[in-house]
Motif scaffolding. Structure first.
Motif, PDB file in Angstrom:
ATOM      1  N   ARG A   1       0.816  -1.211   0.000  1.00  0.00           N
ATOM      2  CA  ARG A   1       0.000   0.000   0.000  1.00  0.00           C
ATOM      3  C   ARG A   1       0.855   1.268   0.000  1.00  0.00           C
ATOM      4  O   ARG A   1       0.493   2.260  -0.632  1.00  0.00           O
TER       5      ARG A   1
ATOM      6  N   TYR B   1      -0.846   8.579   4.376  1.00  0.00           N
ATOM      7  CA  TYR B   1      -0.346   7.207   4.514  1.00  0.00           C
ATOM      8  C   TYR B   1      -0.995   6.504   5.697  1.00  0.00           C
ATOM      9  O   TYR B   1      -1.409   5.339   5.593  1.00  0.00           O
ATOM     10  N   TRP B   2      -1.121   7.201   6.827  1.00  0.00           N
ATOM     11  CA  TRP B   2      -1.737   6.600   8.017  1.00  0.00           C
ATOM     12  C   TRP B   2      -3.217   6.290   7.763  1.00  0.00           C
ATOM     13  O   TRP B   2      -3.704   5.223   8.140  1.00  0.00           O
ATOM     14  N   LEU B   3      -3.913   7.204   7.108  1.00  0.00           N
ATOM     15  CA  LEU B   3      -5.324   6.969   6.808  1.00  0.00           C
ATOM     16  C   LEU B   3      -5.504   5.829   5.812  1.00  0.00           C
ATOM     17  O   LEU B   3      -6.435   5.018   5.935  1.00  0.00           O
TER      18      LEU B   3
ATOM     19  N   MET C   1      -3.464   3.272   5.255  1.00  0.00           N
ATOM     20  CA  MET C   1      -3.131   1.982   5.855  1.00  0.00           C
ATOM     21  C   MET C   1      -4.241   1.480   6.756  1.00  0.00           C
ATOM     22  O   MET C   1      -4.394   0.256   6.934  1.00  0.00           O
ATOM     23  N   ARG C   2      -5.020   2.375   7.349  1.00  0.00           N
ATOM     24  CA  ARG C   2      -6.126   1.964   8.215  1.00  0.00           C
ATOM     25  C   ARG C   2      -7.438   1.796   7.447  1.00  0.00           C
ATOM     26  O   ARG C   2      -8.433   1.375   8.026  1.00  0.00           O
ATOM     27  N   LYS C   3      -7.425   2.159   6.179  1.00  0.00           N
ATOM     28  CA  LYS C   3      -8.657   2.084   5.382  1.00  0.00           C
ATOM     29  C   LYS C   3      -8.961   0.631   5.037  1.00  0.00           C
ATOM     30  O   LYS C   3      -8.089  -0.113   4.599  1.00  0.00           O
ATOM     31  N   GLU C   4     -10.223   0.255   5.202  1.00  0.00           N
ATOM     32  CA  GLU C   4     -10.655  -1.074   4.835  1.00  0.00           C
ATOM     33  C   GLU C   4     -11.157  -1.043   3.395  1.00  0.00           C
ATOM     34  O   GLU C   4     -12.048  -0.261   3.053  1.00  0.00           O
TER      35      GLU C   4
END
Length: 334
Positions: A131, A324-326, A328-331
């Motif tokens: 990702r 990037y943080w959002l 990586m946490r996105k489903e």
């Protein structure tokens, strides 16, 4: 000898047949998509027309500007092409401070949510692609297009100035122009990273585009008005203040204005393109005493704009880290 040549031939053939990395494949795909898109063509034509207009005004007034012997920058002919104007049109770096954010927003507002809407994001993440490589490739591909665009415009300006004036360019001018290109790419990169962050945050491309344009309008139009109102309410009149208080007031005012990315870019571009600029803040008479009216070396001008440049880089890094943080946490589902 035959065995070694056969071994080298096999190695070269294996390298030619080796597949490219996913990052390079996505970068090539993003660059091709941007070049063929209508929004990039429209922004390219808009920037090109403003560049031609600014260069026409500069070339029309360059003889008078060079003839001004009292100007310490009279030897830097090519820098004057980027800073000379007759007040009918703004200079080119002023145009970039206004149109650069639109270019960055146009290239990044649907970087992720368009893939999600088209159903191609689930196919991308299903491949052996990380990702972070996907997000970084989208940012790098758009930034590569922007860098080539600005470098081409500066080289076109140098060629036109050489044909019109016949004056050879100096190394100091080349360094300042290349620094101006890097600064412009970083400035557009901030708005690009912000647009990519909003494309990860919001599901629909229209929402992310309107939010990015709203943030741009706030910092371009309304932020300076708000700062002026706040500072005038604190100190209505500075005429009766001592000199130290006036300097402190002006420094505070400039510090608040420099929260806006456009102000950081304008200050840095003005200092790089005008070697006579010695400071970006108010100076006392004691500080001006003994100063020789000569252009600053490139290194000293770079030291003056280093806080502005690092501020833009830090803001760009922060926006990209948040996206990037959002992401990586996105489903991601079908």
């Amino acid at each position: 000898m035959e065995k070694s040549s056969i071994f080298i031939h096999k190695k070269l053939f294996a390298r030619q047949q080796a597949p490219a990395s996913p990052f390079r494949v996505i970068v090539r795909k993003e660059v091709g998509d941007h070049i063929r898109s209508w929004r990039f063509i429209v922004m390219l034509l808009l920037i090109l027309f403003t560049f031609i207009g600014a260069m026409y005004v500069s070339l029309s007034n360059i003889r008078q500007a060079v003839a001004n012997s009292s100007d310490p920058d009279h030897l830097f002919v090519y820098l004057k092409l980027l800073t000379t104007s007759d007040n009918s049109l703004p200079t080119f770096h002023i145009f970039i401070s206004f149109l650069g954010p639109l270019l960055g927003i146009a290239l990044g507002f649907d970087a992720v949510n368009a893939e999600r809407s088209n159903g191609t994001l689930i196919r991308l993440v299903a491949q052996p692609v990380y990702r972070d490589n996907l997000l970084l490739a989208k940012f790098y591909g758009a930034l590569l297009v922007v860098g080539v665009l600005f470098l081409s415009l500066v080289l076109l300006m140098i060629g036109g100035g050489l044909l019109f004036t016949g004056v050879p360019i100096e190394w100091a001018e080349c360094l300042r122009m290349m620094a101006f290109v890097v600064l412009s790419v970083v400035y557009v990169g901030f708005w690009l990273s912000l647009a990519i962050c909003l494309s990860v945050l919001f599901r629909y491309a229209a929402t992310s585009a309107l939010t990015a344009i709203g943030i741009w309008l706030f910092f371009t139009v309304f932020y300076q008005i708000i700062v002026n109102m706040i500072m005038r309410s604190i100190v209505p009149d500075t005429a009766y203040l001592p000199e130290e208080s006036v300097i402190s007031f002006n420094n505070l005012f400039l510090s608040l204005l420099r929260i806006a990315p456009s102000q950081l870019y304008t200050d840095a571009a003005t200092t790089l393109l005008m070697p006579s600029v010695r400071s970006l803040g108010p100076l006392t008479m004691e500080q001006m005493a003994g100063a020789i009216p000569a252009p600053l070396p490139f290194r000293e001008s770079l030291m003056i704009v280093w806080p502005q440049l690092t501020g833009l880089i830090a803001a760009t890094t922060a926006c990209f880290a948040l996206s990037y943080w959002l992401f990586m946490r996105k489903e991601i589902r079908t």
